[in-house]
Scaffold this active site. Sequence first.
Site, PDB file in Angstrom:
ATOM      1  N   GLY A  23      87.700 110.263  69.187  1.00 43.73           N
ATOM      2  CA  GLY A  23      88.316 111.302  70.016  1.00 43.73           C
ATOM      3  C   GLY A  23      89.168 112.259  69.194  1.00 43.73           C
ATOM      4  N   HIS A 184      70.328 102.052  71.939  1.00 43.26           N
ATOM      5  CA  HIS A 184      71.260 102.104  70.808  1.00 43.26           C
ATOM      6  C   HIS A 184      71.692 100.686  70.458  1.00 43.26           C
ATOM      7  CE1 HIS A 184      74.132 103.707  68.037  1.00 43.26           C
ATOM      8  NE2 HIS A 184      75.184 103.266  68.704  1.00 43.26           N
TER       9      HIS A 184
HETATM   10  O1  TXD Z   1      76.676 106.231  68.631  1.00 42.69           O
HETATM   11  C1  TXD Z   1      77.527 105.839  69.368  1.00 42.69           C
HETATM   12  N1  TXD Z   1      77.374 105.957  70.681  1.00 42.69           N
HETATM   13  C2  TXD Z   1      78.760 105.215  68.848  1.00 42.69           C
HETATM   14  C3  TXD Z   1      79.629 104.532  69.772  1.00 42.69           C
HETATM   15  C4  TXD Z   1      79.107 105.304  67.475  1.00 42.69           C
HETATM   16  C5  TXD Z   1      80.296 104.797  67.037  1.00 42.69           C
HETATM   17  C6  TXD Z   1      81.238 104.136  67.902  1.00 42.69           C
HETATM   18  N2  TXD Z   1      80.785 103.942  69.233  1.00 42.69           N
HETATM   19  C7  TXD Z   1      81.686 103.426  70.261  1.00 42.69           C
HETATM   20  O2  TXD Z   1      82.581 104.462  70.657  1.00 42.69           O
HETATM   21  C8  TXD Z   1      82.597 102.300  69.864  1.00 42.69           C
HETATM   22  O3  TXD Z   1      81.915 101.076  69.866  1.00 42.69           O
HETATM   23  C9  TXD Z   1      83.664 102.388  70.941  1.00 42.69           C
HETATM   24  O4  TXD Z   1      83.225 101.745  72.125  1.00 42.69           O
HETATM   25  C10 TXD Z   1      83.784 103.883  71.204  1.00 42.69           C
HETATM   26  C11 TXD Z   1      85.006 104.546  70.619  1.00 42.69           C
HETATM   27  O5  TXD Z   1      85.054 104.347  69.229  1.00 42.69           O
HETATM   28  P1  TXD Z   1      86.385 104.721  68.380  1.00 42.69           P
HETATM   29  O6  TXD Z   1      86.098 104.431  66.970  1.00 42.69           O
HETATM   30  O7  TXD Z   1      86.895 106.063  68.762  1.00 42.69           O
HETATM   31  O8  TXD Z   1      87.372 103.600  68.948  1.00 42.69           O
HETATM   32  P2  TXD Z   1      88.989 103.618  68.979  1.00 42.69           P
HETATM   33  O9  TXD Z   1      89.530 104.314  67.805  1.00 42.69           O
HETATM   34  O10 TXD Z   1      89.425 102.227  69.273  1.00 42.69           O
HETATM   35  O11 TXD Z   1      89.304 104.538  70.265  1.00 42.69           O
HETATM   36  C12 TXD Z   1      89.070 104.119  71.554  1.00 42.69           C
HETATM   37  C13 TXD Z   1      90.216 104.609  72.366  1.00 42.69           C
HETATM   38  C14 TXD Z   1      91.570 103.978  72.008  1.00 42.69           C
HETATM   39  O12 TXD Z   1      92.483 104.981  71.606  1.00 42.69           O
HETATM   40  C15 TXD Z   1      92.035 103.296  73.282  1.00 42.69           C
HETATM   41  O13 TXD Z   1      93.435 103.376  73.498  1.00 42.69           O
HETATM   42  C16 TXD Z   1      91.267 104.076  74.317  1.00 42.69           C
HETATM   43  O14 TXD Z   1      89.988 104.276  73.756  1.00 42.69           O
HETATM   44  N3  TXD Z   1      91.192 103.392  75.618  1.00 42.69           N
HETATM   45  C17 TXD Z   1      91.246 104.061  76.770  1.00 42.69           C
HETATM   46  N4  TXD Z   1      91.329 105.375  77.025  1.00 42.69           N
HETATM   47  C18 TXD Z   1      91.396 105.755  78.315  1.00 42.69           C
HETATM   48  N5  TXD Z   1      91.352 104.863  79.348  1.00 42.69           N
HETATM   49  C19 TXD Z   1      91.258 103.536  79.120  1.00 42.69           C
HETATM   50  N6  TXD Z   1      91.217 102.681  80.134  1.00 42.69           N
HETATM   51  C20 TXD Z   1      91.203 103.092  77.789  1.00 42.69           C
HETATM   52  N7  TXD Z   1      91.104 101.867  77.205  1.00 42.69           N
HETATM   53  C21 TXD Z   1      91.097 102.071  75.869  1.00 42.69           C
END
Ligand code: TXD
Length: 328
Positions: A23, A184
């Site tokens: 994000g 995926h």
């Molecule tokens: O090709 C693809 N689709 C992907 C998917 C490639 C790489 C990573 N992929 C997946 O994306 C990975 O397995 C994760 O499920 C997501 C997000 O990866 P990211 O690396 O950005 O993970 P982070 O850094 O942990 O960020 C996730 C954020 C974190 O800041 C949490 O606080 C937040 O999600 N989070 C939430 N936000 C809003 N609402 C709720 N409920 C919530 N819970 C956690």
Amino acid sequence: MKEEHMGKPGKRKIALIGSGNIGGMLAFFAAQRELGDVVLFDIVDGMPQGKALDIGESAAIDDFDIKLTGTSNYADLIDAKIVVITAGVPRKPGMSRDDLIEINSKIMTEVAINVRTYCPDAIVIVVSNPLDAMVTLCQRITGFPANRVMGMAGVLDSSRFETFLAWELGVSVRDINAMVLGGHGDTMVPIVGTANVNGVPVMDMLEKKYGTAEKAKEVMDAIVNRVAKAGGEIVGLLKNGSAFSSPASSIIEMVEAVLHDQRRLLPVCALCRGEFNVDGYYMGVPAVIGRNGVERIVEFTLNDEEWDGLKRSYEAVKELVNSLPNDQ
Ligand code: TXD
């Protein structure tokens, strides 16, 4: 608490739900390209606000002029044109994407309910894993038409495939065209038959390089195998999180295709209604992406091995999606 960093107001709004590694990177890329006003949402107090401020403070250097907002209040996402969902938990070493289904289903449910309420007309790009299941859940809960809910995975997997091919063939990655279809997960299907370097079939180049069709196939099999495991390779190296730079670039390509109505032909996770013999399930397929989201899915001729691979991948996607917790 809401942190607003002012630029020119009134541009279209891009909502990023989940302001973690992907994000945050997305917000930066979107700002640099001035794709619209960016709203970073996360449940972690202060984090989206901090990232919005940090990125905003680079505007004078990078010369962009958009509004960045960090928030934990869904109302700030109101009327976003496009929503990217990365909220969820990423993999740890040794985990498969599917291991995340329980925890990320809960998160996706909450997110999708709010998207339905606050962004009823948005095009939604889901990124959270396990991707095929999370997109399905998001579409079911929002009730949005399927063309407005799609998943990002194929653009990234294809980029990985193209990169490995470029390294192997000693040519610019710019000239490689190759796609990865299917779910995926470990069963994803790099499409070898149509992979080419500016029109020259990749298999022909490999055969020239290695002398025999058998050896060329061996080399290609190793590349295909690396592509399927490429996400895990990075998880293993980082140890604390998964890939985020290349996923963010891949998402931006899709966001731009929508916002600029580019009608790009991209591999995306889309709801199939008979295409590629997939019926009623989301899976990675080539689709034209424009202002309405998935404008249409494009079928083409696959060889027997690719059909078999896609069938296996479809079975795995079905099993995954059918295991979505019932109480969501
Ligand atoms: O090709 C693809 N689709 C992907 C998917 C490639 C790489 C990573 N992929 C997946 O994306 C990975 O397995 C994760 O499920 C997501 C997000 O990866 P990211 O690396 O950005 O993970 P982070 O850094 O942990 O960020 C996730 C954020 C974190 O800041 C949490 O606080 C937040 O999600 N989070 C939430 N936000 C809003 N609402 C709720 N409920 C919530 N819970 C956690």
